[in-house]
Design a protein around this motif. Structure first.
Motif, short mmCIF file in Angstrom:
data_model
loop_
_atom_site.label_atom_id
_atom_site.label_comp_id
_atom_site.label_asym_id
_atom_site.label_seq_id
_atom_site.Cartn_x
_atom_site.Cartn_y
_atom_site.Cartn_z
N PHE A 602 40.40 20.62 2.39
CA PHE A 602 39.19 21.21 3.55
C PHE A 602 38.46 22.33 3.51
O PHE A 602 37.02 23.01 2.99
N GLU A 603 39.31 23.40 3.57
CA GLU A 603 38.90 25.03 2.53
C GLU A 603 38.01 25.19 1.10
O GLU A 603 37.53 26.31 1.28
N SER A 604 38.79 24.38 0.26
CA SER A 604 38.04 24.53 -1.02
C SER A 604 37.31 23.93 -0.52
O SER A 604 35.52 24.26 -1.86
N THR A 605 36.22 23.25 0.46
CA THR A 605 35.33 22.88 0.44
C THR A 605 34.08 24.05 0.80
O THR A 605 32.97 23.49 1.40
N TRP A 606 34.45 24.11 2.31
CA TRP A 606 33.79 24.66 2.98
C TRP A 606 33.80 26.37 2.99
O TRP A 606 32.34 27.18 2.90
N LEU A 607 34.56 27.26 2.56
CA LEU A 607 35.26 28.62 2.63
C LEU A 607 34.69 28.72 1.36
O LEU A 607 34.62 28.32 0.18
N ARG A 608 33.56 29.65 1.02
CA ARG A 608 33.02 30.63 -0.22
C ARG A 608 33.18 32.04 -0.65
O ARG A 608 32.81 33.07 0.29
N SER A 609 33.41 32.29 -2.31
CA SER A 609 33.75 33.82 -1.73
C SER A 609 32.74 34.31 -1.72
O SER A 609 32.47 35.50 -1.60
N ASP A 610 30.97 33.98 -2.42
CA ASP A 610 30.15 34.64 -1.78
C ASP A 610 30.08 34.79 -0.29
O ASP A 610 28.81 36.02 -0.26
N ARG A 611 30.20 34.40 0.77
CA ARG A 611 30.01 34.85 1.97
C ARG A 611 31.57 35.48 2.36
O ARG A 611 31.90 35.01 3.82
N GLY A 612 32.56 36.38 1.71
CA GLY A 612 33.59 36.70 2.41
C GLY A 612 34.64 36.61 2.33
O GLY A 612 34.94 36.40 2.83
N GLY A 613 35.10 34.99 1.98
CA GLY A 613 35.57 33.63 2.18
C GLY A 613 35.68 33.05 3.07
O GLY A 613 36.68 32.64 3.92
N PHE A 614 34.37 33.26 4.19
CA PHE A 614 34.54 32.32 5.29
C PHE A 614 33.60 30.90 4.91
O PHE A 614 33.32 31.16 3.64
N GLY A 615 33.44 30.82 5.71
CA GLY A 615 32.37 29.46 5.61
C GLY A 615 31.74 29.24 6.85
O GLY A 615 31.85 29.62 8.37
N VAL A 616 30.04 28.83 6.35
CA VAL A 616 29.32 28.70 7.51
C VAL A 616 29.87 27.22 8.81
O VAL A 616 30.03 27.21 8.55
N ALA A 617 29.26 27.64 10.38
CA ALA A 617 30.02 27.29 11.24
C ALA A 617 28.79 26.94 12.20
O ALA A 617 28.67 28.20 12.61
N TYR A 618 27.78 25.73 13.23
CA TYR A 618 27.66 25.65 13.89
C TYR A 618 28.74 25.77 14.54
O TYR A 618 29.40 24.79 15.23
N VAL A 619 28.46 26.32 16.23
CA VAL A 619 29.61 26.64 16.91
C VAL A 619 28.49 26.44 18.16
O VAL A 619 27.30 26.97 18.95
N PHE A 620 29.06 25.01 19.04
CA PHE A 620 28.59 24.58 20.08
C PHE A 620 29.35 24.88 21.45
O PHE A 620 30.81 23.99 21.78
N GLN A 621 29.32 26.52 21.36
CA GLN A 621 30.00 26.71 22.59
C GLN A 621 29.93 25.57 24.01
O GLN A 621 30.97 25.93 25.28
N GLY A 622 28.88 26.10 24.31
CA GLY A 622 28.01 25.13 25.10
C GLY A 622 27.54 25.44 27.05
O GLY A 622 26.84 24.82 26.66
N ASP A 623 27.87 26.29 27.11
CA ASP A 623 27.24 27.38 28.15
C ASP A 623 27.13 29.46 28.10
O ASP A 623 27.07 29.28 26.65
N TYR A 624 25.69 29.24 27.98
CA TYR A 624 25.44 30.60 27.95
C TYR A 624 25.96 31.88 28.07
O TYR A 624 25.89 33.02 27.46
N ASP A 625 26.65 32.09 29.35
CA ASP A 625 27.65 33.04 29.71
C ASP A 625 28.97 33.74 29.09
O ASP A 625 29.29 32.81 28.19
N LEU A 626 28.86 34.64 28.24
CA LEU A 626 29.88 34.61 27.19
C LEU A 626 30.92 35.58 27.92
O LEU A 626 31.06 36.51 29.08
N ASN A 627 32.04 35.82 27.43
CA ASN A 627 33.59 36.39 27.92
C ASN A 627 33.17 37.90 28.22
O ASN A 627 33.41 38.26 27.01
N LYS A 628 32.25 39.04 28.43
CA LYS A 628 32.10 40.20 28.18
C LYS A 628 32.96 41.29 28.40
O LYS A 628 34.00 41.58 29.35
#
Length: 628
Positions: A602-628
Motif C-alpha cells: 500500500f505504501e508503494s502505491t500511496w507514498l510519493r517521493s515528490d511529496r516528501g515521502g508522504f501521501g495525500v489523505a482525505y481526513v474525515f475527522q467528523g467535527d469542527y472543534d479542534l483540540n487546541k
C-alpha cells in the motif's frame, strides 16, 4: 437515610380505613423510628401526629402521605415539605405529620418515597396512641433524595442519569439511605471504594434492598471510563441500527433520542473538549480533563486549519458572524483577504475548506512570497457550490507556480519564504449565501502538528464502515470513474449521513476538468454535510493513529493506472505481516467486501517521493472543534 425534601406529587382526598387481620411487616432492629405523640392532634408546635381525616395545614410541617398495604402497614407515596399548601387525605391513606420545631422532625425528614411505615402501639380505629411510634423500612427498594436528577426504576432495578467519571461516594449522596449503609460493587462483584469511578453495570444496594444496576452514560463496556473503544462500539451499533433509540447510556446529549449527535458528543468528551457528558442531568463530580484516558487529539499532521476567529484580514463585502465568514448585509459578492500567514517554506500545497454554500458560490486562492521578495499572483482552486453545474477547478499557471486541479506546485526555479495570503471570494447565487466555517492549508514540508507515539498504537484496529462498490448497477456508466465520491460517501455513512455514491458523484463533479476525482471537492462535500474534513499529507504511522482514534481516511493511490481513491478503515497483523484494511470501491457489486493490502504494498502505491515521502489523505475527522 438522610435529610431530604420531596416535590409535591398530588393532592390527596378523603380518608377511610379497611382493617384486615394481616401481620405487621417486621423490620431490622436498627431501623429508623419516628415517635408519635397523638393522632389528629391540635397541631401545636410540639406535636408529631398521624393525621387520619380532613385537611391539614402543612405550612410549618413535613407531611408524609402513605397508602394502606396491610394491617398497620403503609407505603410512602408522596412527601410534602414545609411551606406546602393544605393537604387532604385520600381513601386508605394516612398522613404522618411532624412540625419543623419538634424533636422528631429530623427523623421524619429521613423517610423516603417507597419506604414502608409500620405502626406500633397505635390504634387507628379508636384513635388511641400509647407510646406509639412508626418504624421505617426501605424493603421496597432504594429511595432517591428529590434534589437528585438521577432516575430509579424500581421494577427494572436500575439507576440512570449517571455521568461518566462519577465516583461511588458522590452517587451515595443522592439516596436517602445512610451512605455507610450503601454498597457499590463492580462488574466482578467486588466492593469499590468511595473514590472509585463508576462503570456501566456496577450495582448499588443497602442492607434492606435488592441490588440496583447503574447505567453510566457513555461507558458502554463497564470499565469505568469513556474511551475510543466505547466510541467504536457505539459507532458499530449505530451503523448496524442495533442500538435502542431510547437507550439512556447512549443518549449523551440527553435529548431522549440516540443518534449521531450523541456520537459526536462522545468524541468531544473523549477529546477533552467538554467537561461533562450530561451537564443537564448529572450532578456528580468528574475528574479534571487531564485524568481522562486515551484522549483523541485532532488529526492534523502536515496541515493547519484556520477559523475566522483566529485570523485577521481585510473584508470587502464580507463579515464574520458567529465565528463564520459570510456576506455582509446587502452584498451579492465579497472577498476576505487574510493578513500574512506563515506555514513554512513549501514546494507544494493542498487547500480545503468546510462551508455550507446554500447554492451560493465560494472560491479560495493563495498568494505566496518568494525569497526574492516577490509575491505570486493569487492562484485559485476554482469555484465550489451545491448548485448544479457550477463547481469547477481553475488550474491557473503563472511564472512562479501553478495549480493542477487540486494541488499547487511552486516552480522549481523559486523558493518560498512560507508567507502566504489567503483570499476567499463569496458570491450570492440562486438566492443562496455561502457561510464558511474554516479553511485548511497543507504542505509536505510543514512542521508536524503532532508526534505519533508508534509504541502506543494498538496492534490492530478496525472501524466498521459499510462497504460499497463503485461498479454497482445503480451508478450506471460512470461507475468505473467515481472512486472518490464512493469513498467519500462511505465515510459520510460512517459519520452518520447516508448518501448514495451517485448523489455524491453528482455533487462533487468538476465541471471544468470533466471528472469526479477533485480532492478539494471531496472534503468540501463532507463540509456541506456538517462535518470537519480536510486534506493532509500523511505517512503510515499517522494513518494508523487516525484509524485508531475511530476516524477513516481516504487515500489517493496508484492502485490503478489512472489513479485511485480508497477509504482506509483499519489495520491488522496476519501471520506476522501488517495489512491495511481497505474499503476499496473498485470491486464487483456481487462481491463488495473489504480488501487487505500489505502495508508495504500500500505504501508503494500511496507514498510519493515528490511529496516528501508522504501521501495525500482525505481526513474525515467528523467535527469542527479542534483540540487546541
Amino acid at each position: 437515610m438522610k435529610t431530604r425534601f420531596v416535590k409535591i406529587l398530588a393532592l390527596l382526598l378523603v380518608m377511610s380505613f379497611t382493617v384486615a387481620a394481616l401481620p405487621i411487616i417486621e423490620t431490622s432492629a436498627g431501623a429508623l423510628t419516628v415517635n408519635i405523640d397523638s393522632i389528629n392532634g391540635s397541631k401545636s408546635t410540639s406535636g408529631t401526629y398521624i393525621w387520619t381525616t380532613g385537611t391539614f395545614d402543612a405550612q410549618y410541617w413535613v407531611v408524609i402521605d402513605a397508602v394502606y398495604v396491610s394491617y398497620n402497614v403503609y407505603r410512602v407515596e408522596a412527601i410534602y415539605p414545609t411551606g406546602a399548601k393544605s393537604v387532604a387525605v385520600e381513601d386508605k391513606h394516612i398522613l404522618l405529620v411532624s412540625h419543623m420545631a419538634h424533636t422528631q422532625y429530623d427523623n421524619a425528614c429521613k423517610i423516603g418515597i417507597g419506604d414502608t411505615l409500620s405502626l406500633y402501639n397505635i390504634n387507628l380505629s379508636n384513635g388511641s396512641c400509647n407510646s406509639g411510634y412508626v418504624r421505617v423500612s426501605s424493603s421496597y427498594g432504594l429511595t432517591l433524595d428529590t434534589s437528585s436528577d438521577l432516575v430509579v426504576d424500581h421494577s427494572a432495578k436500575t439507576v440512570s442519569g449517571i455521568g461518566a467519571y462519577s465516583k461511588a461516594g458522590d452517587l451515595k449522596t443522592h439516596f436517602c439511605e445512610a451512605t455507610d449503609e450503601l454498597v457499590v460493587k463492580d462488574l466482578s462483584g467486588k466492593v469499590v471504594t468511595d473514590d472509585s469511578y463508576l462503570g456501566n453495570g456496577f450495582t448499588i444496594q443497602s442492607a434492606s434492598s435488592a441490588a440496583y444496576t447503574l447505567l453510566v452514560i457513555g461507558d458502554l463496556d463497564g470499565n469505568a471510563a469513556v474511551t475510543t473503544t466505547d466510541y467504536a462500539v457505539f459507532l458499530k451499533g449505530l451503523t448496524k441500527k442495533t442500538i435502542d433509540p431510547a437507550s439512556v447510556i447512549h443518549d449523551l446529549n440527553c435529548d431522549t433520542v440516540v443518534n449521531t449527535a450523541d456520537l459526536l458528543t462522545m468524541r468531544k468528551f473523549i477529546a477533552q473538549r467538554i467537561s461533562y457528558i450530561t451537564p443537564a442531568v448529572t450532578k456528580l463530580d468528574k475528574t479534571e480533563p487531564e485524568e481522562i484516558v486515551v484522549p483523541v487529539k485532532d488529526l492534523r499532521y502536515h496541515a493547519q486549519t484556520f477559523r475566522f476567529t483566529e485570523v485577521t484580514g481585510t473584508h470587502s463585502g464580507t463579515v464574520v458572524s458567529n465565528g463564520k465568514l459570510t456576506l455582509a448585509s446587502g452584498s451579492t459578492s465579497g472577498t476576505f483577504t487574510t493578513d500574512i500567514i506563515n506555514v513554512g517554506s513549501f514546494k507544494m500545497m493542498l487547500a480545503s475548506w468546510n462551508a455550507v454554500t446554500n447554492n451560493g458560490k465560494l472560491s479560495l486562492a493563495v498568494s505566496y512570497e518568494l525569497t526574492t521578495g516577490a509575491w505570486s499572483s493569487y492562484l485559485s482552486w476554482g469555484t465550489w457550490s451545491t448548485s448544479s453545474g457550477v463547481s469547477g477547478s481553475a488550474s491557473p499557471s503563472t511564472t512562479y507556480g501553478s495549480i493542477d486541479v487540486d494541488i499547487l506546485t511552486v516552480n522549481s526555479s523559486y523558493t518560498t519564504t512560507g508567507n502566504v495570503r489567503v483570499r476567499l471570494t463569496l458570491t450570492k447565487y440562486n438566492n443562496g449565501v455561502p457561510v464558511v466555517e474554516n479553511f485548511s492549508l497543507a504542505t509536505p514540508q510543514m512542521a508536524l502538528q503532532q508526534n505519533v507515539n508508534k509504541s502506543a498504537l494498538p496492534t490492530s484496529y478496525l472501524n466498521d464502515v459499510p462497504m460499497r462498490s463503485q461498479l454497482a448497477a445503480a451508478n450506471g456508466s460512470i461507475g468505473n470513474i467515481i472512486c472518490s465520491p464512493t469513498s467519500t460517501s462511505m465515510a459520510l455513512e460512517y459519520l452518520g449521513t447516508k448518501v448514495t455514491s451517485l448523489t455524491a458523484a453528482k455533487a462533487m463533479y468538476d465541471n471544468n476538468w470533466g471528472a469526479y476525482g477533485n480532492w478539494t471537492f471531496a472534503t468540501a462535500y463532507a463540509g456541506e454535510k456538517g462535518y470537519y474534513a480536510f486534506l493532509d499529507f500523511y505517512n503510515t504511522d499517522m494513518l494508523k493513529y487516525a484509524l485508531s482514534q475511530g476516524c477513516v481516511v481516504g487515500c489517493t493511490t496508484s492502485l490503478t493506472s489512472s489513479g485511485h481513491v480508497v477509504l482506509v478503515v483499519g489495520y491488522t497483523v496476519i501471520n506476522g505481516v501488517e495489512y491495511f484494511i481497505v474499503n476499496d470501491p473498485n470491486v464487483p457489486e456481487s462481491n463488495a467486501v473489504r480488501t487487505n493490502y500489505t502495508v508495504s504494498y500500500f505504501e508503494s502505491t500511496w507514498l510519493r517521493s515528490d511529496r516528501g515521502g508522504f501521501g495525500v489523505a482525505y481526513v474525515f475527522q467528523g467535527d469542527y472543534d479542534l483540540n487546541k
